[in-house]
Motif scaffolding. Structure first.
Motif, short mmCIF file in Angstrom:
data_model
loop_
_atom_site.label_atom_id
_atom_site.label_comp_id
_atom_site.label_asym_id
_atom_site.label_seq_id
_atom_site.Cartn_x
_atom_site.Cartn_y
_atom_site.Cartn_z
N ARG A 1 0.84 -1.21 0.00
CA ARG A 1 0.00 0.00 0.00
C ARG A 1 0.87 1.26 0.00
NH1 ARG A 1 -2.93 -3.02 3.86
NH2 ARG A 1 -2.22 -1.67 5.57
N ASP B 1 -7.47 4.24 -2.23
CA ASP B 1 -8.39 4.28 -1.09
C ASP B 1 -7.75 3.70 0.17
OD1 ASP B 1 -10.30 5.46 -2.65
OD2 ASP B 1 -11.33 3.57 -3.13
N ASP B 2 -6.93 2.67 0.00
CA ASP B 2 -6.30 2.04 1.16
C ASP B 2 -4.85 2.50 1.33
OD1 ASP B 2 -5.19 0.83 -1.04
OD2 ASP B 2 -5.39 -1.23 -0.29
#
Length: 552
Positions: free
Chosen positions: A176, A192-193
């Motif tokens: 991420r 989004d993450d």
């Protein structure tokens, strides 16, 4: 006479009295408890040993206390011993005997407060261990301060302490992080993450500057470049931040090395062979409930990938293989479940679960102008170590974070910790040290060298209170090590400063002669007391990794 000396005297006296009365001295504890009464009018020290052992020895506790008081009346260093209540014994020391505490401090110097209780014990102390995906937040900052102080305190008790940082460079959070860097470098929206904050853009720009070709690489290669370089840059920042904060580590351990070396596979294989891993629903589980955990844990998932605990298990085994007798983990407030699983992992390997200790630290909040401070200039959604230090400085940051038990959430009032007066706890303690330095410096103008101190002349309450507080320091450090509670040293220093400031401010307690007055034996004794106070304040602040300024 220190509290430890008095405890030894009491035990020896009690043993002698019991034998003389035909009673069994074996009922005595190995160490007699000696405490300072809350009310100074009750004496310098008190003990409940008569209450503790009277009935076991076949004597009335109050009567036994009376026998002890009689026996102590002629003991060296004891001014008086009086019975109180059902069998308490209140003791006053002779002034000269209290002076022995002062000479003991000065003779020991920087070693005063150290001991050998943990000599021969090898301790692995793992703390901070923040993910290399962003700057250190306040929770990690608390551990950077508390963990470093605890390491110093354990070392002061003779332990061989290795400070270790577990570098979580394996797993989904790293992917991420890399995706967030790629997005910043290419102008795409943050996933989004993903991770947000100015630092992501800064690191992405540095990666591009060092590797201009990276943005144009195929997706998999581009991701690998940003992952590798980004993690290295982020961790370099973390290490520098910690170093500037006064916290350095002996070992930086890479989680990924456990998988690359086959350590995880070997640990899993060993647990399968011992029957402590079982298969269910296509996954492999550790039977941790057999060892006190609240539930069994998945180690190898049904898709064959390793659960996070697989690395934890291999990591514990690696620590033990390196010869550590005790592994202390300092974890955040959301890691309570790790206590049971780590102890269970130790037991599953046939080890003593008590070779694992887990300390859980609660949250830290910043307050300014009565309102919570929630946003960081650089990290976006969290307040970081750098933010805190920028506002209140390293010393105040370290001190404020160690000052309370890690079991409690703390609010750091930025307005309070930036004040330059005695309302600020660290200013109060550091100013006490600076005042002792000023007295010692000014004493150079007088002929103290030709005068022998007479501690028997120091009979005032302020002198006795200060001396007895100095005598408590070794016991405070020992208890802080035993309980893993560095905040005990902080509170002690504030107590010591609270005894010193009134002493120096009291005109009746003058250390230096006025004008052309000659130096007296009392002046010389008080100067030794000031020097001893300076030493203990410096020793205690040193255990916290906090400076002891000579001028303020």
């Amino acid at each position: 006479m220190t509290p430890a000396d008095l405890a030894d005297l009491l035990r020896a006296t009690a043993a002698k009295v019991l034998v003389e009365r035909g009673l069994d001295p074996e009922v005595l504890p190995a160490e007699v408890t000696v405490e300072r009464p809350r009310n100074p009018e009750h004496g310098d020290y008190a003990t409940n040993v008569a209450l503790q052992v009277g009935k076991k020895a076949g004597a009335n506790p109050r009567e036994l206390a009376g026998w002890l008081a009689e026996a102590l009346a002629d003991a060296d260093g004891i001014d008086s011993a009086d019975v109180a209540g059902p069998g308490f014994l209140n003791i006053r020391l002779a002034a000269a005997a209290q002076g022995a505490i002062v000479t003991g401090v000065l003779a020991s110097g920087v070693s005063y407060g150290t001991a050998d209780a943990l000599r021969g014990t090898r301790i692995n102390l793992e703390f901070v261990s923040a993910n290399p995906t962003g700057p250190i937040h306040l929770g990690g900052t608390r551990w950077a301060s508390v963990g470093d102080a605890l390491g110093r305190i354990l070392s002061a008790q003779g332990a061989e302490v290795t400070r270790e940082y577990y570098f979580n460079d394996n797993g989904a959070q790293i992917d991420r992080f890399a995706n967030s860097l790629v997005a910043a470098a290419t102008g795409a929206p943050t996933p989004d993450d993903g991770y947000a904050g100015a630092y992501i853009g800064e690191i992405a720009a540095t990666v591009v500057a060092n590797h201009p070709e990276a943005v144009g690489l195929p997706e998999a290669q581009r991701h690998e470049v940003f992952r590798r370089e980004g993690v290295e840059l982020m961790f370099a920042h973390i290490k520098q931040t910690l170093h500037d904060f006064g916290t350095d580590f002996d070992v930086y351990f890479n989680e990924s090395s456990l998988f690359a070396s086959g350590a995880v596979e070997r640990a899993v294989s060993e647990l399968k062979g011992s029957g402590n891993l079982y298969e269910k629903d296509g996954a492999w589980w550790i039977a941790s409930t057999e060892y006190g955990d609240d539930k069994d844990r998945v180690v190898i998932k049904s898709d064959g990938s390793s659960a996070y605990i697989a690395g934890d298990i291999a990591y514990f085994q690696d620590k033990r293989a390196r010869g550590f007798d005790l592994c202390i983990y300092m974890l955040g407030a959301d890691h309570h479940g790790y206590i049971g699983r780590l102890k269970a992992a130790a037991a599953a390997f046939g080890d003593d679960p008590d070779t694992v200790e887990v300390l859980i630290g609660q949250m830290v909040n910043l307050v300014k102008d009565g309102a919570a401070v929630r946003m960081s200039k650089r990290a976006g959604t969290v307040v970081t170590l750098d933010d805190l230090v920028e506002v209140i400085g390293v010393d105040a940051a370290r001190y404020s974070l160690v000052r309370s038990s890690v079991n409690s959430t703390i609010d750091i009032d930025l307005d309070l910790w930036t004040k330059q007066n005695n309302e600020n706890p660290i200013y109060y303690v550091q100013y006490a040290h600076a005042r002792t330095c000023r007295i010692a410096d000014n004493a150079a103008a007088f002929d103290f060298a030709s005068v022998t101190p007479d501690f028997g002349l120091m009979s005032a309450d302020r002198e006795g209170e200060l001396i007895r507080t100095l005598g408590e320091y070794p016991r405070v450090v020992a208890t802080a090590a035993e309980m893993r509670e560095p905040h005990r040293v902080v509170r002690y220093l504030e107590e010591l400063a609270g005894a010193y400031h009134p002493f120096q401010s009291d005109d009746e307690m003058r250390v230096l002669p006025r004008g052309d007055e000659p130096v007296t034996a009392l002046n010389a004794a008080r100067l030794e007391l000031v020097k001893a106070t300076r030493q203990v304040l410096a020793n205690g602040l040193g255990l916290l990794g906090v400076g002891a300024p000579e001028r303020m």
